[in-house]
Scaffold this motif. Sequence first.
Motif, PDB file in Angstrom:
ATOM      1  N   TYR A 152       0.640 -23.833  14.415  1.00 27.55           N
ATOM      2  CA  TYR A 152       1.965 -24.847  14.407  1.00 27.55           C
ATOM      3  C   TYR A 152       3.104 -23.983  13.782  1.00 27.55           C
ATOM      4  O   TYR A 152       2.768 -23.147  13.029  1.00 27.55           O
ATOM      5  CB  TYR A 152       1.908 -26.091  13.877  1.00 27.55           C
ATOM      6  N   SER A 153       4.250 -24.405  14.101  1.00 22.55           N
ATOM      7  CA  SER A 153       5.585 -23.750  13.531  1.00 22.55           C
ATOM      8  C   SER A 153       5.509 -23.946  12.197  1.00 22.55           C
ATOM      9  O   SER A 153       5.405 -25.081  11.418  1.00 22.55           O
ATOM     10  CB  SER A 153       6.828 -24.181  14.253  1.00 22.55           C
ATOM     11  N   ASP A 154       6.240 -22.781  11.068  1.00 18.94           N
ATOM     12  CA  ASP A 154       6.373 -23.034   9.923  1.00 18.94           C
ATOM     13  C   ASP A 154       7.525 -24.166   9.753  1.00 18.94           C
ATOM     14  O   ASP A 154       8.475 -24.126  10.669  1.00 18.94           O
ATOM     15  CB  ASP A 154       6.791 -21.739   9.087  1.00 18.94           C
ATOM     16  N   SER A 155       7.603 -24.872   8.669  1.00 16.16           N
ATOM     17  CA  SER A 155       8.988 -25.548   8.441  1.00 16.16           C
ATOM     18  C   SER A 155      10.036 -24.486   8.031  1.00 16.16           C
ATOM     19  O   SER A 155       9.788 -23.651   7.350  1.00 16.16           O
ATOM     20  CB  SER A 155       8.917 -26.565   7.404  1.00 16.16           C
ATOM     21  N   PRO A 156      11.267 -24.637   8.660  1.00 13.78           N
ATOM     22  CA  PRO A 156      12.404 -23.789   8.428  1.00 13.78           C
ATOM     23  C   PRO A 156      12.872 -23.788   7.228  1.00 13.78           C
ATOM     24  O   PRO A 156      14.238 -24.363   6.893  1.00 13.78           O
ATOM     25  CB  PRO A 156      13.269 -23.954   9.580  1.00 13.78           C
ATOM     26  N   ASN A 157      12.488 -23.473   5.899  1.00 12.48           N
ATOM     27  CA  ASN A 157      12.676 -23.842   4.752  1.00 12.48           C
ATOM     28  C   ASN A 157      13.900 -22.478   4.457  1.00 12.48           C
ATOM     29  O   ASN A 157      14.707 -22.627   3.621  1.00 12.48           O
ATOM     30  CB  ASN A 157      11.483 -23.625   3.613  1.00 12.48           C
ATOM     31  N   ASP A 158      13.695 -21.534   5.023  1.00 12.37           N
ATOM     32  CA  ASP A 158      14.562 -20.285   4.932  1.00 12.37           C
ATOM     33  C   ASP A 158      14.877 -19.903   6.332  1.00 12.37           C
ATOM     34  O   ASP A 158      13.903 -19.381   7.018  1.00 12.37           O
ATOM     35  CB  ASP A 158      13.749 -19.404   3.792  1.00 12.37           C
ATOM     36  N   TYR A 159      16.191 -19.555   6.712  1.00 13.56           N
ATOM     37  CA  TYR A 159      16.429 -19.111   7.620  1.00 13.56           C
ATOM     38  C   TYR A 159      15.690 -17.610   8.145  1.00 13.56           C
ATOM     39  O   TYR A 159      15.405 -17.323   9.334  1.00 13.56           O
ATOM     40  CB  TYR A 159      17.837 -19.088   7.846  1.00 13.56           C
ATOM     41  N   VAL A 160      15.962 -16.757   7.013  1.00 14.96           N
ATOM     42  CA  VAL A 160      15.485 -15.280   7.313  1.00 14.96           C
ATOM     43  C   VAL A 160      14.037 -15.226   7.600  1.00 14.96           C
ATOM     44  O   VAL A 160      13.446 -14.467   8.358  1.00 14.96           O
ATOM     45  CB  VAL A 160      16.000 -14.344   6.042  1.00 14.96           C
ATOM     46  N   ALA A 185       6.266 -17.942  20.212  1.00 17.16           N
ATOM     47  CA  ALA A 185       6.835 -17.429  18.636  1.00 17.16           C
ATOM     48  C   ALA A 185       8.378 -17.210  19.064  1.00 17.16           C
ATOM     49  O   ALA A 185       9.032 -17.344  18.080  1.00 17.16           O
ATOM     50  CB  ALA A 185       5.953 -16.505  18.234  1.00 17.16           C
ATOM     51  N   VAL A 186       8.619 -16.251  20.173  1.00 15.54           N
ATOM     52  CA  VAL A 186       9.912 -16.043  20.414  1.00 15.54           C
ATOM     53  C   VAL A 186      10.995 -16.949  20.540  1.00 15.54           C
ATOM     54  O   VAL A 186      12.005 -17.183  20.137  1.00 15.54           O
ATOM     55  CB  VAL A 186       9.886 -14.976  21.346  1.00 15.54           C
TER      56      VAL A 186
END
Length: 326
Positions: A152-160, A185-186
């Motif tokens: 599953y996708s990571d939570s977007p805690n950090d943009y980079v 993933a892309v």
Amino acid sequence: MTPARTAHPLLKLPFALILLSSLLQVPLSDAAAPALDPRQTKAYQLYGSGDTIASIQELKAILAESVKAGDQNAVLSHAQELVDVCTRALDVNCVQAETGRVTDLFAKKLNEPFPVGAMARIWGTFYIGNLAYLSGDPNQMTQVLDQFFPSYSDSPNDYVSYIRRHLLVAHMRLFLHQPREAIEAVNDALSMIASTTDPHGWRFFIADWLSQCIVILTDAGDVPRAAGLYDVSGNFLARSFSVSTPEYFYFRLEEADLLLRVGNPHAAAAASQAALDSLTRQKLQPFTEQYLEAITRNGAMFNLTLSGHVKAVNQFLRAGQDSIRG
């Protein structure tokens, strides 16, 4: 909240192309630059001029001073910079030597309160995955993906970190012959890239990430989407990199591959020549430089042959022989 993986993949609908195209039209002249000390500035100037070997040596000296001063946060920051530049320059020995330092320092932060501990895990596992990918060992990549990069996708805690982790996953999935997972993933990375509100300050990184997306989509067999992304971002990418950097070289090399796949060998030959010209401006590790020159010349000769440039093919053959003798 975790974004959906496939609900609205970028470039699947016309409005998404328009969104990305608008983002990339922002003028580049007023780009904001991060504050760097003079030695960091020198290191990145050397990198931009093509002397990656001297750039890496300068970054190693900066790191050594931080270690001597005992500032662990500075050591971690400078070690990350060094690993990132060594990765771009394909200096695997440097990456192997410094990744342990980076991951050990992140490990010391794992128990700190949110968000420090969470970000330490995200970045620490990224560098473990980066080393696994550069190793070229499929078993190691599979183990790292299973342990540190859940499906599953990571939570977007950090943009980079979000973008870099997803692109790394895409590269590893592609290496493991899993194109569907690589494209997923892309999709996540592209969705996050399109969300930026500061294309000025992020233009180099956005260009690098988009270039990687084009490569992965092309190699994963989704050539129409790769071509669509190239159509809206190709000029932006070419203007965002110094011609003497590995990023520009890789962009032109993969551009040649994409153009050949869409049936334009003449343009592919020109892109191959641009990649080769870029490579001659750079100072890389000798083995890396010879390897990249060989694959670039082979690609250029193939493209030129298909485009009917027999005379140019002969010139490339003679140049390759001279290079081998040298």
